[in-house]
Every structure is written in structure tokens, then in C-alpha cells.
Design an enzyme around this catalytic site. Structure first.
Site, PDB file in Angstrom:
ATOM      1  N   GLY A 148       0.829  -1.208   0.000  1.00  0.00           N
ATOM      2  CA  GLY A 148       0.000   0.000   0.000  1.00  0.00           C
ATOM      3  C   GLY A 148       0.862   1.255   0.000  1.00  0.00           C
ATOM      4  O   GLY A 148       1.611   1.513  -0.944  1.00  0.00           O
ATOM      5  N   LYS A 165       2.736 -10.323  -4.174  1.00  0.00           N
ATOM      6  CA  LYS A 165       3.609  -9.272  -3.619  1.00  0.00           C
ATOM      7  C   LYS A 165       4.975  -9.841  -3.238  1.00  0.00           C
ATOM      8  O   LYS A 165       6.012  -9.217  -3.470  1.00  0.00           O
ATOM      9  CB  LYS A 165       2.934  -8.631  -2.411  1.00  0.00           C
TER      10      LYS A 165
HETATM   11  N1  HSE Z   1      -6.334  -6.516  -1.105  1.00  0.00           N
HETATM   12  C1  HSE Z   1      -5.056  -5.986  -0.805  1.00  0.00           C
HETATM   13  C2  HSE Z   1      -4.789  -6.125   0.688  1.00  0.00           C
HETATM   14  C3  HSE Z   1      -4.988  -4.534  -1.214  1.00  0.00           C
HETATM   15  O1  HSE Z   1      -5.737  -6.394   1.435  1.00  0.00           O
HETATM   16  O2  HSE Z   1      -3.642  -5.991   1.106  1.00  0.00           O
HETATM   17  C4  HSE Z   1      -3.623  -3.933  -1.054  1.00  0.00           C
HETATM   18  O3  HSE Z   1      -2.711  -4.485  -1.936  1.00  0.00           O
END
Ligand code: HSE
Ligand code: NAP
Length: 436
Positions: free
Chosen positions: A134, A205
Site C-alpha cells: 500500500g 507481492k
Molecule cells: N487486497 C489488498 C490487501 C490490497 O488487502 O492488502 C492492497 O494491496
């Protein structure tokens, strides 16, 4: 100087967050970038839907191809998500000489090798800070701030939704489904929340982080993935009694055998800083040989936290518009011709301690059977607790903590344990991580 014009594909949670941040902080952002950044056009699916951001000056289309082919647009910001048509659109934007910014971790993890090759050949940048963590600038940290280091391992809470659900279980005693409903309401979850709760988003990620940390190609298919669907409030409670918290972690570690790439729930000692990362917060620990441990913490999902990373990428790209492509920061931190394949360690060879929860018939000899099966696999028990029987139940939970053992020994022991007539239901197995 002439403003830089961007076109955004997708005005949902992150798209609207990005327009809002660009609008509110226009002066600060221009002072940093050296030019104004304007949103000239945006693509959406439903042009009649009300948008939670100022729309003046933004030309709306329902065909994203309009954005990637518009000669007035210098930078394409892809915030629609998913593999296709996002992949095709980004390749088309690159072919048209446009720089691209994306928050789409699935796309980068699965098709990044192809996309970066195309961008490299075309001399344009594809920036993706918002794809991981994020608002935490972890891509910049790994690519630039820690460039002196040989990175040995990193581990992170990299999915806000799962961390939100696990925190909700611990703090409010809510079971899984209720936590998920709240996370969806708050805009944290993916369009398909299975990506979050089954660990796929975290694996996307981790794939990206590992590639940048170790200079290896993106290896999503070889990442081991487990989600949190089977974790119960009782597991959270029992872990707490033993001095641990349950967190969903992505771990990438360099070993003599190659690179471990794994995403799964973990018991973390409650004394670790990471164990106190709650709610939608994310955190990533990186261990470099020169710097030692560094910890990076921040909001992992949501409109403006993610927009913070998107806009930072915009500023970086605008600053680099006139630079020689050969002198820009390489997409995957290492020069394109210096990316090397390293073997990915099979999960069966990974060594971990384990938490086990077994539901057993309350009769003599059961514990002896369990300890014999573990002993035959050389699995040493650190502690064992039998919980009290609840009214009306013929079985009791047994909680076992083991010392580290190879995954394949634990797999064999679990097969034998699961076959015992005195064990009912599925055995819960959670790995223990000490982050060293
Ligand atoms: N769906 C993802 C999360 C959004 O909950 O981390 C952020 O990448
Ligand atoms: P979202 O709220 O679902 O928004 C998606 C947007 O894309 C919507 O505006 C939608 O239009 C538009 N769109 C989808 N398909 C389209 C098409 N074929 N043509 C034109 N427009 C289309 O998603 P989000 O949460 O903002 O996520 C966007 C991306 O950011 C994803 O890759 C996600 O993984 C990533 N991300 C999200 C977060 C987060 O916290 N949400 C954090 C980090 C990264 P309509 O509005 O008209 O339906």
C-alpha cells in the site's frame, strides 16, 4: 513548464484516491515534480456511476484503448486490476512510447518479466510502488535505499485484508466471515476476496519483493501459498496462551540450497515488533548484510494510502522524463542483463517449528500414539497442552509446539496422525517463525 498529462484506467478505490491526492496536494506535488501533473482522461466501466473525487477537466471514456492511444497522454496509470485486458493495455501503452504506473501486483507478478522486457526495449518506465505494501515505499527501499546490501531475507505482513481479519479475531472474537465482511466494506479486499484470504495476493507481492531483493526473475508459479480460511478464533487464543500471535506472512530467504519463497500463516513470538502490526497495517522486515534488520511499516491498503504510492511513482517518472533511459533505476533493481535464476527451494526441504491442533478422543493411550508418531520422524516436542473438554463433547483439543523440523518429516507424521481413529476432524498445522 508544460504540465504532464496522465490518463487513468479505473476510477475505483485507488483511482479516486489518486485523483483526490493529486487535486488536494497539487502545489506540493508540482514543487517536487517540477511540473504540474494533470489527469486529462479516465476510463471506467460504468460512466453513470457517481465518483468519489473531483471530475472537472477529466474526459471520461468506457474504452481504455482511448487512454493508451491518446497522443496527449504522457503517462498511463493502470488502476483497473486483473490480468486481461490490463496486460494488453499496458503493452500497447509501452508500444506507443508511454510511461506506465500500475498498482496491479497480480499483473506484475505474473507478466512482469514480459512487461519489463517490452519497457526496457522501448526506453520507457513501468513503475509499481503501489503494488506492494500500500503506502509503504518498500520498492524504493529495496531498489535504491538498500542498494549497497546483499539481502539475506525479508518477511512481511503484506496483505491488509488477512491482517485485518486475524486482528479482528483476536481483538473482537469475531470469526473469519465477519472480519472479511468488514474488510470488504472498507475497500481493502480485492474484487475477488479469495485472492486475499487464500494468500494469492500476498504471493504476488512476495514474488515482486523477492525478485527485487535477490535479482531473480519473477517466480510466482514457484511460490508456496497457504491462506487463512481454516484459522479459528480458538487457534488465535491458544497461540496467545503460548506467547505467540498468528500472522499471515510472506517469507523470502536466501539459503545454500537456493531461495525459499513461501506465504502462509505463522505463529510469531508476541515480543516481536511484527506481532504488534494490527488491522490493515502492513510491515516488512528486510535483513541486509551491511545494514542489518530494517522494519518498514504503514497502511497496506485503502484509497489514499495506495494513492500515496501511485503519486510518488508519478513524481519519479515526471522527474525522469528527460533522462537517458539507460541511467534510470532498473525495473527490478538489478540491470536487466544481470538478473540471474536461482533455484527455488521446494517446500518439503524448508525447516520450521510447528504449532499443531488435534481434536482427540479423551481416552488413555492417545497421547502415546501421537508422541510415538512424531518421535519416529525425529520431531521433538517443545510443549504440549491438553485443553478441557467442553460440555457434551467426546473429544478434547491437544495443542503441540515442536522444535524445528523438515517440512517433509512433518508431512509424513501428519499423514499418520490423521489416519488414527482417535483423531477427529483435520489437524491444524501452523508454522512458527522467529524472524532471525
Ligand atoms: N487486497 C489488498 C490487501 C490490497 O488487502 O492488502 C492492497 O494491496
Ligand atoms: P476497484 O475499486 O474495483 O476499481 C476498479 C476500477 O476499474 C473501476 O473504476 C472500474 O470501473 C474500472 N474498470 C474495471 N474494468 C474496466 C474496464 N474493462 N474498462 C474500464 N474500466 C474498468 O479496484 P481498486 O481497489 O481500486 O484496485 C485497483 C488496482 O489496485 C488493482 O490492481 C488492485 O489489486 C490494486 N490495489 C488496490 C488496493 C486497495 O486497497 N484497494 C491497494 C493496492 C493495490 P467502474 O467503477 O465503472 O466499475
Amino acid at each position: 513548464m508544460k504540465p504532464v498529462t496522465t490518463g487513468i484506467i479505473g476510477l475505483g478505490t485507488v483511482g479516486c484516491g489518486t485523483v483526490n491526492v493529486l487535486h488536494r496536494n497539487v502545489d506540493e506535488i508540482s514543487r517536487r515534480a517540477g511540473r504540474r501533473i494533470v489527469v486529462g482522461a479516465a476510463a471506467v466501466r460504468d460512466r453513470n456511476r457517481a465518483r468519489d473525487c473531483p471530475m472537472q477537466g477529466i474526459q471520461i471514456t468506457t474504452d481504455p484503448v482511448d487512454i493508451v492511444t491518446d497522443p496527449k497522454i504522457d503517462i498511463v496509470v493502470e488502476l483497473m486490476g486483473g490480468e486481461e485486458p490490463a496486460r494488453q493495455l499496458i503493452l500497447q501503452a509501452i508500444a506507443n512510447g508511454k510511461h506506465v504506473i500500475t498498482a496491479n501486483k497480480a499483473l506484475i507478478a505474473l507478466h512482469g518479466n514480459e512487461i519489463f522486457r517490452a519497457a526496457h526495449n522501448q526506453g520507457v518506465t513501468v513503475a509499481f510502488e503501489a503494488a506492494v505494501g500500500g503506502g509503504i515505499p518498500i520498492i524504493k527501499v529495496l531498489r535504491e535505499g538498500l542498494a549497497a546490501n546483499r539481502i539475506n531475507w525479508l518477511a512481511g505482513i503484506i496483505n491488509g485484508t488477512t491482517n485485518f481479519i486475524l486482528t479482528d479475531m483476536r481483538e473482537n472474537g469475531n470469526e473469519f466471515a465477519e472480519g472479511l465482511r468488514l474488510a470488504q466494506q472498507l475497500g481493502y479486499a480485492e474484487a475477488d476476496p479469495g485472492f486475499d484470504i487464500d494468500g494469492i495476493d500476498a504471493a504476488h507481492k512476495l514474488t515482486i519483493l523477492a525478485s527485487i531483493a535477490f535479482g531473480i526473475p519473477l517466480n510466482f508459479q514457484q511460490t508456496y501459498v497457504e491462506g487463512i480460511r481454516d484459522i479459528t478464533c480458538n487457534d488465535v487464543l491458544y497461540a496467545e496462551e503460548l506467547g505467540y500471535r498468528i500472522k499471515h506472512l510472506g517469507v523470502a530467504r536466501r539459503t545454500d540450497q537456493g531461495v525459499e519463497l513461501r506465504v502462509h500463516p505463522c505463529l510469531l513470538p508476541a515480543s516481536r515488533l511484527m506481532a504488534s502490526v494490527n488491522g490493515v497495517m502492513n510491515a516488512i522486515v528486510v535483513e541486509g548484510d551491511a545494514v542489518g534488520h530494517t522494519l518498514h511499516y504503514g497502511v497496506g491498503a485503502g484509497a489514499e494510502a495506495t494513492a500515496s504510492a501511485v503519486v510518488a511513482d508519478l513524481v519519479d517518472v515526471v522527474r525522469a522524463l528527460t533522462s537517458d533511459p539507460g541511467n534510470r533505476v532498473p525495473h527490478l533493481a538489478f540491470q536487466a542483463d544481470a538478473i540471474k535464476n536461482l533455484p527455488i527451494v521446494p517446500m518439503s526441504e524448508v525447516e520450521c517449528a510447528f504449532y499443531l491442533r488435534l481434536q482427540v478422543t479423551d481416552q488413555s493411550g492417545v497421547l502415546a500414539d501421537v508422541t510415538r508418531i512424531l518421535g519416529d520422524e525425529n520431531i521433538s516436542i517443545k510443549s504440549i497442552i491438553q485443553k478441557s473438554k467442553t460440555a457434551g463433547s467426546a473429544t478434547v483439543p491437544i495443542i503441540i509446539l515442536t522444535y524445528p523440523t523438515r517440512e517433509r518429516s512433518m508431512d509424513r507424521a501428519l499423514d499418520l496422525l490423521q489416519a488414527l481413529r482417535t483423531i477427529s476432524g483435520s489437524i491444524m498445522r501452523i508454522r512458527v517463525e522467529v524472524l532471525r
